[in-house]
Design a protein around this motif. Structure first.
Motif, mmCIF file in Angstrom:
data_model
loop_
_atom_site.group_PDB
_atom_site.id
_atom_site.type_symbol
_atom_site.label_atom_id
_atom_site.label_comp_id
_atom_site.label_asym_id
_atom_site.label_seq_id
_atom_site.Cartn_x
_atom_site.Cartn_y
_atom_site.Cartn_z
ATOM 1 N N TYR A 350 -10.948 12.136 -0.499
ATOM 2 C CA TYR A 350 -10.408 10.825 -0.856
ATOM 3 C C TYR A 350 -9.193 10.955 -1.770
ATOM 4 O O TYR A 350 -8.249 10.154 -1.685
ATOM 5 C CB TYR A 350 -11.486 9.963 -1.508
ATOM 6 N N ASN A 351 -9.209 11.945 -2.646
ATOM 7 C CA ASN A 351 -8.024 12.184 -3.479
ATOM 8 C C ASN A 351 -6.806 12.447 -2.601
ATOM 9 O O ASN A 351 -5.704 11.945 -2.858
ATOM 10 C CB ASN A 351 -8.253 13.379 -4.407
ATOM 11 N N ILE A 352 -7.006 13.248 -1.559
ATOM 12 C CA ILE A 352 -5.914 13.568 -0.635
ATOM 13 C C ILE A 352 -5.486 12.323 0.131
ATOM 14 O O ILE A 352 -4.291 12.064 0.325
ATOM 15 C CB ILE A 352 -6.350 14.681 0.331
ATOM 16 N N LEU A 353 -6.467 11.522 0.567
ATOM 17 C CA LEU A 353 -6.152 10.292 1.292
ATOM 18 C C LEU A 353 -5.274 9.363 0.454
ATOM 19 O O LEU A 353 -4.317 8.767 0.951
ATOM 20 C CB LEU A 353 -7.441 9.564 1.672
ATOM 21 N N PHE A 354 -5.610 9.238 -0.825
ATOM 22 C CA PHE A 354 -4.837 8.347 -1.693
ATOM 23 C C PHE A 354 -3.393 8.822 -1.851
ATOM 24 O O PHE A 354 -2.491 8.018 -2.076
ATOM 25 C CB PHE A 354 -5.509 8.220 -3.061
ATOM 26 N N GLN A 355 -3.172 10.111 -1.723
ATOM 27 C CA GLN A 355 -1.805 10.621 -1.820
ATOM 28 C C GLN A 355 -0.986 10.287 -0.577
ATOM 29 O O GLN A 355 0.239 10.391 -0.584
ATOM 30 C CB GLN A 355 -1.837 12.135 -2.037
ATOM 31 N N LYS A 356 -1.675 9.874 0.494
ATOM 32 C CA LYS A 356 -0.988 9.575 1.749
ATOM 33 C C LYS A 356 -0.820 8.078 2.008
ATOM 34 O O LYS A 356 -0.124 7.697 2.951
ATOM 35 C CB LYS A 356 -1.760 10.201 2.922
ATOM 36 N N VAL A 357 -1.462 7.216 1.205
ATOM 37 C CA VAL A 357 -1.400 5.777 1.488
ATOM 38 C C VAL A 357 0.040 5.281 1.412
ATOM 39 O O VAL A 357 0.777 5.627 0.493
ATOM 40 C CB VAL A 357 -2.297 4.956 0.533
ATOM 41 N N GLU A 362 -2.853 -1.014 1.459
ATOM 42 C CA GLU A 362 -3.737 -0.026 2.078
ATOM 43 C C GLU A 362 -4.531 0.735 1.015
ATOM 44 O O GLU A 362 -5.696 1.082 1.211
ATOM 45 C CB GLU A 362 -2.924 0.959 2.923
ATOM 46 N N ALA A 363 -3.875 0.994 -0.116
ATOM 47 C CA ALA A 363 -4.558 1.699 -1.203
ATOM 48 C C ALA A 363 -5.728 0.879 -1.728
ATOM 49 O O ALA A 363 -6.810 1.406 -2.002
ATOM 50 C CB ALA A 363 -3.574 1.995 -2.332
ATOM 51 N N ARG A 364 -5.521 -0.429 -1.868
ATOM 52 C CA ARG A 364 -6.590 -1.301 -2.355
ATOM 53 C C ARG A 364 -7.748 -1.354 -1.359
ATOM 54 O O ARG A 364 -8.917 -1.332 -1.753
ATOM 55 C CB ARG A 364 -6.027 -2.699 -2.608
ATOM 56 N N LYS A 365 -7.442 -1.383 -0.064
ATOM 57 C CA LYS A 365 -8.497 -1.369 0.954
ATOM 58 C C LYS A 365 -9.325 -0.089 0.851
ATOM 59 O O LYS A 365 -10.556 -0.118 0.921
ATOM 60 C CB LYS A 365 -7.884 -1.475 2.353
ATOM 61 N N LEU A 366 -8.623 1.035 0.700
ATOM 62 C CA LEU A 366 -9.313 2.318 0.593
ATOM 63 C C LEU A 366 -10.128 2.379 -0.695
ATOM 64 O O LEU A 366 -11.261 2.875 -0.708
ATOM 65 C CB LEU A 366 -8.293 3.462 0.639
ATOM 66 N N ILE A 381 -7.616 9.442 -8.489
ATOM 67 C CA ILE A 381 -7.536 8.236 -7.659
ATOM 68 C C ILE A 381 -6.911 7.089 -8.439
ATOM 69 O O ILE A 381 -6.034 6.372 -7.934
ATOM 70 C CB ILE A 381 -8.939 7.858 -7.133
ATOM 71 N N TYR A 382 -7.329 6.905 -9.683
ATOM 72 C CA TYR A 382 -6.737 5.834 -10.492
ATOM 73 C C TYR A 382 -5.247 6.061 -10.714
ATOM 74 O O TYR A 382 -4.447 5.118 -10.676
ATOM 75 C CB TYR A 382 -7.468 5.710 -11.828
ATOM 76 N N HIS A 383 -4.868 7.288 -10.942
ATOM 77 C CA HIS A 383 -3.446 7.575 -11.142
ATOM 78 C C HIS A 383 -2.639 7.258 -9.889
ATOM 79 O O HIS A 383 -1.529 6.719 -9.970
ATOM 80 C CB HIS A 383 -3.254 9.033 -11.544
ATOM 81 N N GLN A 384 -3.184 7.601 -8.733
ATOM 82 C CA GLN A 384 -2.475 7.305 -7.493
ATOM 83 C C GLN A 384 -2.377 5.798 -7.277
ATOM 84 O O GLN A 384 -1.348 5.292 -6.817
ATOM 85 C CB GLN A 384 -3.204 7.973 -6.317
ATOM 86 N N MET A 385 -3.441 5.078 -7.624
ATOM 87 C CA MET A 385 -3.423 3.616 -7.510
ATOM 88 C C MET A 385 -2.366 3.007 -8.430
ATOM 89 O O MET A 385 -1.589 2.137 -8.028
ATOM 90 C CB MET A 385 -4.799 3.049 -7.857
ATOM 91 N N ILE A 386 -2.337 3.462 -9.679
ATOM 92 C CA ILE A 386 -1.360 2.930 -10.641
ATOM 93 C C ILE A 386 0.063 3.253 -10.190
ATOM 94 O O ILE A 386 0.972 2.422 -10.288
ATOM 95 C CB ILE A 386 -1.636 3.497 -12.050
ATOM 96 N N LYS A 387 0.241 4.450 -9.675
ATOM 97 C CA LYS A 387 1.575 4.876 -9.240
ATOM 98 C C LYS A 387 2.128 3.982 -8.141
ATOM 99 O O LYS A 387 3.317 3.645 -8.127
ATOM 100 C CB LYS A 387 1.501 6.324 -8.752
ATOM 101 N N ILE A 388 1.262 3.567 -7.217
ATOM 102 C CA ILE A 388 1.723 2.801 -6.059
ATOM 103 C C ILE A 388 1.652 1.292 -6.283
ATOM 104 O O ILE A 388 2.147 0.506 -5.476
ATOM 105 C CB ILE A 388 0.897 3.208 -4.813
ATOM 106 N N THR A 389 1.056 0.874 -7.402
ATOM 107 C CA THR A 389 0.931 -0.552 -7.712
ATOM 108 C C THR A 389 2.314 -1.200 -7.838
ATOM 109 O O THR A 389 3.197 -0.651 -8.503
ATOM 110 C CB THR A 389 0.164 -0.740 -9.039
ATOM 111 N N PRO A 390 2.529 -2.376 -7.217
ATOM 112 C CA PRO A 390 3.868 -2.970 -7.191
ATOM 113 C C PRO A 390 4.302 -3.648 -8.487
ATOM 114 O O PRO A 390 5.482 -3.911 -8.681
ATOM 115 C CB PRO A 390 3.766 -3.995 -6.057
ATOM 116 N N ASP A 391 3.357 -3.957 -9.384
ATOM 117 C CA ASP A 391 3.743 -4.688 -10.591
ATOM 118 C C ASP A 391 2.928 -4.213 -11.795
ATOM 119 O O ASP A 391 1.880 -3.581 -11.658
ATOM 120 C CB ASP A 391 3.553 -6.201 -10.394
#
Length: 445
Positions: A350-357, A362-366, A381-391
């Protein structure tokens, strides 16, 4: 703390025998730790395990007793044939520890303590601890710790008995112990161990080598790729001869698989695979998993996967985890998951998956998907989520959620948040939070 602790590690309690102990000491580690915040030190300690883990596995030291001492590690084995693996591990640590820890933690390399390393032998007794695990007590640890205290920065010392196991593969020279005593007046020393310093790693292939893959791996880690390939080719020729005489083909194939796993890149894999087939051995799932993982590109990996299936060999959990890892994009990775179901995935997948979202939606769905599966969300996972968060507001909510789950943010977390802030007031609030939590604000990036 035990990284690896096999309850059936060695002989019965009370057995006395030769044990070989590697002492790894981080120089001035206490001083370095006091300069870090509590959270930074926790991060550093967690990455200590992640840094040594791959090397321990590649060098077949999983059956060793590995203990964290607070200032480093003790790695102990009673298997004489593992002496070369122990020295290869020490050599890799001496050359790469600071670089790898800097990459893992994000700290500057000059803030990572260098090492002192020594391997000594001794006659130890096997004892059973209160938790049922087996440990060694006796001379080997004491001698290796004393010897490590004699080391210069990132130097590897070995005693005479250890030296005999690798004298053909390392340039070794005796040390001037009296000079070392003058340099280190507080040195404890009860006996003369006849210590030698390792200058250079020059492995020579010999038919009697127990595990040439250890040397191939070490050369690869040192960036000496051509030498690693040459040694792998020489080892392969010997394995061809052994295959013809083998009474147990499975054991010989295991040696082939280990050699392939140690190969520095894809360039030699086809050659090794051809030799396996010419030796009348039947490649197994482990062989193909190595080929898929080390393939030059996704297309080549699919070719190996197709060949594997054509031989009637079905993908296993490791195969699908590898496929998720090497998938060229998120959609392809999800396709593999949908093909077999999520039972084949673990937290690392899942860590790898989050790097590909591709986007936050899509990240929120995953993110929600793994929550329903009961899989614990982790730091990565949280870091990847924060990184891709739009705001900023969404990122802030994720930070709060992290802390509620007991996952402490660090300087990287706040660096990502600061990049999303649009006004000075919020910047000031974040800086104050960092100061209150002991996170240095002068190293945000």
């Amino acid at each position: 703390m035990d990284l690896i602790n096999n309850p059936n590690y060695s002989k019965v309690e009370g057995w006395v025998g030769a044990v070989y102990c590697l002492s790894i000491d981080m120089i001035q580690s206490t001083e370095a730790a006091l300069k870090r915040s509590s959270q930074e030190q926790n991060t550093f300690n967690s990455f200590l395990v992640k840094q040594i883990g791959p090397h321990i596995r590649k060098l077949a030291l999983e059956d060793a007793i590995v203990q964290f001492t607070g200032d480093g590690w003790l790695v102990m084995t009673d298997k004489e044939r593992k002496i070369p693996a122990l020295i290869c591990f020490a050599w890799i640590m001496a050359k790469l520890f600071q670089k790898e820890m800097a990459e893992l933690t994000g700290f500057e390399i000059d803030k990572i303590s260098p090492l002192r390393l020594a391997i000594s032998s001794g006659f130890d007794m096997s004892v059973q601890m209160p938790d049922g695990s087996m440990h060694w007590v006796g001379d080997s640890a004491r001698r290796s710790v004393r010897a490590a205290a004699c080391c210069h920065v990132n130097e590897v010392l070995v005693d005479y008995n250890v030296m005999q196991g690798v004298i053909n593969d390392f340039e070794i020279e005796g040390i001037d112990f009296e000079q070392r005593r003058l340099e280190k007046p507080g040195l404890k020393w009860e006996e003369n161990l006849n210590l030698q310093t390792i200058h250079k790693f020059n492995p020579q292939f010999r038919n009697e080598l127990h595990a040439p893959e250890w040397f191939v791996y070490t050369l690869s880690m040192m960036g000496r790729i051509e030498e690693a390939i040459q040694l792998a080719q020489q080892a392969a020729e010997t394995l061809v001869e052994r295959s013809k005489q083998a009474s147990d083909p499975k054991e010989v194939l295991k040696k082939w698989n280990l050699l392939m796993a140690s190969a520095p890149d894809h360039s030699i894999l086809s050659t090794l695979m051809d030799k396996i087939k010419k030796s009348d051995l039947v490649p197994n799932i482990y062989t193909y998993n190595i080929l898929i993982q080390k393939a030059e590109n996704h297309e080549s990996a699919m070719t190996w996967l197709g060949e594997m299936k054509s031989k009637g060999i079905h993908p296993n959990t490791s195969t699908y985890q590898i496929l998720v890892e090497i998938a060229p994009n998120y959609a392809e990775a999800v396709r593999y998951i949908d093909e077999v179901g999520e039972k084949y995935l673990n937290a690392a997948s899942y860590n790898i998956l989050f790097q590909k979202v591709p986007n936050f939606e899509e990240a929120r769905k995953l993110f929600n998907r793994i929550g329903k599966k009961g899989i614990a969300t982790n730091f990565s996972i949280y870091h990847q989520m924060i990184k891709i968060t739009p705001d900023y507001q969404s990122a802030r909510e994720l930070l709060n959620e992290m802390e509620l789950k007991g996952i402490p943010p660090n300087v990287v977390t706040y660096s990502m948040l600061l990049k999303k802030v649009s006004n000075y007031e919020e910047v000031s609030i974040l800086m104050d939070e960092m100061e209150a939590k002991g996170i240095p604000s002068d190293v945000v990036f």
